[in-house]
Enzyme design. Sequence first.
Site, PDB file in Angstrom:
ATOM      1  N   LYS A 127    -118.515  40.466 121.922  1.00 61.00           N
ATOM      2  CA  LYS A 127    -117.779  40.992 120.765  1.00 61.00           C
ATOM      3  C   LYS A 127    -116.331  41.197 121.189  1.00 61.00           C
ATOM      4  O   LYS A 127    -116.034  41.292 122.370  1.00 61.00           O
ATOM      5  CB  LYS A 127    -118.371  42.339 120.346  1.00 61.00           C
ATOM      6  CG  LYS A 127    -119.743  42.232 119.732  1.00 61.00           C
ATOM      7  CD  LYS A 127    -119.772  43.031 118.445  1.00 61.00           C
ATOM      8  CE  LYS A 127    -121.175  43.152 117.911  1.00 61.00           C
ATOM      9  NZ  LYS A 127    -121.585  44.537 117.754  1.00 61.00           N
ATOM     10  N   HIS A 130    -111.465  45.211 121.228  1.00 58.94           N
ATOM     11  CA  HIS A 130    -110.480  45.499 120.194  1.00 58.94           C
ATOM     12  C   HIS A 130    -109.523  46.596 120.636  1.00 58.94           C
ATOM     13  O   HIS A 130    -109.640  47.137 121.743  1.00 58.94           O
ATOM     14  CB  HIS A 130    -111.139  45.788 118.851  1.00 58.94           C
ATOM     15  CG  HIS A 130    -112.131  46.899 118.892  1.00 58.94           C
ATOM     16  ND1 HIS A 130    -111.757  48.199 119.049  1.00 58.94           N
ATOM     17  CD2 HIS A 130    -113.475  46.883 118.799  1.00 58.94           C
ATOM     18  CE1 HIS A 130    -112.839  48.945 119.054  1.00 58.94           C
ATOM     19  NE2 HIS A 130    -113.894  48.187 118.913  1.00 58.94           N
ATOM     20  N   HIS A 133    -110.777  49.699 122.152  1.00 55.98           N
ATOM     21  CA  HIS A 133    -111.143  49.625 123.571  1.00 55.98           C
ATOM     22  C   HIS A 133    -109.896  49.704 124.451  1.00 55.98           C
ATOM     23  O   HIS A 133    -109.951  50.235 125.551  1.00 55.98           O
ATOM     24  CB  HIS A 133    -111.917  48.335 123.868  1.00 55.98           C
ATOM     25  CG  HIS A 133    -113.243  48.266 123.173  1.00 55.98           C
ATOM     26  ND1 HIS A 133    -113.595  47.237 122.341  1.00 55.98           N
ATOM     27  CD2 HIS A 133    -114.289  49.123 123.169  1.00 55.98           C
ATOM     28  CE1 HIS A 133    -114.808  47.456 121.855  1.00 55.98           C
ATOM     29  NE2 HIS A 133    -115.247  48.596 122.348  1.00 55.98           N
TER      30      HIS A 133
HETATM   31  N1  ARG Z   1    -119.567  50.101 123.671  1.00 56.14           N
HETATM   32  C1  ARG Z   1    -119.228  51.181 122.791  1.00 56.14           C
HETATM   33  C2  ARG Z   1    -118.326  50.681 121.663  1.00 56.14           C
HETATM   34  O1  ARG Z   1    -117.669  49.685 121.806  1.00 56.14           O
HETATM   35  C3  ARG Z   1    -118.536  52.312 123.494  1.00 56.14           C
HETATM   36  C4  ARG Z   1    -119.370  52.975 124.553  1.00 56.14           C
HETATM   37  C5  ARG Z   1    -118.872  54.333 124.898  1.00 56.14           C
HETATM   38  N2  ARG Z   1    -119.648  54.959 125.929  1.00 56.14           N
HETATM   39  C6  ARG Z   1    -120.849  55.451 125.798  1.00 56.14           C
HETATM   40  N3  ARG Z   1    -121.471  55.952 126.837  1.00 56.14           N
HETATM   41  N4  ARG Z   1    -121.464  55.483 124.629  1.00 56.14           N
HETATM   42  O2  ARG Z   1    -118.265  51.300 120.635  1.00 56.14           O
END
Ligand code: ARG
Length: 575
Positions: A127, A130, A133
């Site tokens: 994905k 973005h 991130h």
């Molecule tokens: N991968 C998730 C996202 O892009 C964020 C993860 C954040 N960390 C966690 N331990 N949930 O939305």
Amino acid sequence: MTDTKSVLAELAASVLEGVEPAALEAMIEVPPNPDMGDLSIPCFKLSKTLRQSPQLIAEALAGKLPAHPAFAKATALSGYLNVFFDKRHFAESVLGDVLRQGDRYGCRAIGSGKTIVIDFSSPNIAKPFHVGHLRSTVIGNALYRIHRFLGYDCVGINHLGDWGTQFGKLITAYKLWGDRNEVEAGGIEELMRLYVKFHDEAEAKPELDDTARAWFVKLERGDEEALELWRWFKAISYKEFERIYGLLGVTFDSDAGESFYNDKMGAVVEELKAKGLLEEDQGAYLVRLDDFNMPPALILKKDGATLYHTRDIAAALYRQRTYGFAKAIYVTDYAQNLHFQQWFKVIDLMGYEWADRLVHVPFGRVNLEGVKFSTRKGNVVLLEELLRQAIDKTRDIIESKNPSLDDKDEVAKQVGVGAIVFNDLSNNRIKDVSFSWKDVLNFEGESGPYVQYTYARACSVLRKAGLSAQKAGEAFAGESGFDASLLANPEAQQVVKELAAFPDKVVQAMDKLEPSIVSRHLIDIAQSFNRFYHECPILTDDAALKTARLALVACACVVLRVGLGLIGLQSPERI
Ligand code: ARG
């Protein structure tokens, strides 16, 4: 520096009967206007205990305060005791600290012996990486550096989104419509195309969803074909993420993503069951949170698949076991507030006293509208292009301002990337960030390039005097290094004040998990430095004055460099 607040508190307590120095120290304020003094004690806070009017207390203090080299005078005004620093003493002690400690100025042992786990960046495989991130990466990296500076053992974890039902969809789409070479060539963009196609097609053919679910269940059970594809998608995605991390200069201590917890989730489900927290609901399993006014946390789907919550709970248990953290922070967009509140609550209900060490660090959105991109290929490309555009634009600026600079490419990278990072950190993280090239790259405004340019300007002054910005401390070491009484003018004093405030700002940034406190303070230092630079000729013929001013420049260099490093920016010596 002599800690002037605690010295003042001791002196004042010796005059007032029955008031503890610590209580006094907590009351001490910095007057809004330097004409009113450098520190003040609001005496109305004492008038109840001492049964006297604030003004009488202030007058008694002003009259009887024992002399001390740090303070020049004390006056009583409208119920406040206002205390003025001795300017020479102040400059000498602050600059003495900076010169002695160098790049460790502001460093503390607050976190010594404690571990903080910082979960940040955490993009999703296949994905787009973005702009959310990017913010998580930039804020998390700054928090990492700030905590490390204050003595914590830091564990930076990139909790990659590399598990979940979307991989069932992606495998299905790839098997139906994908081509190995096209995926190799197109990367995340091609994976996204397949994923989007899956959703389009599944609207008319719901059986595709069943196939996807079946593939994910296979994946969770360790089916070799499913695993091989998944590993491949992951490698392709990670290669693209790494280019962005490389530009930002960000690294992690662990890349254990969601998939890492696969073999640890069974135990979590069993534990939740044993603790009577798991409830069946039409074949799925969840933890009810009605009592806390939250929707339930989903733990298992009907088909036995685990969810985002399940993996976060398993990860927290693992991290507590492995790192014994004093604090674990999670840096994400505020859209995930509920998610974190829910599973933090589940950990609490499981009876873990460390539930209160879990902290969500939410941030606002970035609005990239107004930025023009040559290609519209999805956000990964977009973000990388954003960074590359910043570098190119910076290179143009350098080309026109300083065409003879060596290493133009490297400097353009340090300043261009720094500009984007600084923009992200220049306001309270919870605020949405707007983006305009004019502000981001404004060398005169409140920007990263402005701070970096100020640093380079200070380095250049030192260079002209035959001093190195890295080793300036040595030049002024010793008692007779410089005459601090020559730094009593307001411009110099203001720089000294900003440098003196730096260590506390770093601690505040840690306490509030707010890197913008450091960024904004860097702007204050840079502005005061530039005012000093314009008003006070540094390389004058008066040797003593020149030495004193150079000492101040050297100290400003140190603090700007340390501060920039804490928020993840480089400090080029020439721009
Ligand atoms: N991968 C998730 C996202 O892009 C964020 C993860 C954040 N960390 C966690 N331990 N949930 O939305």
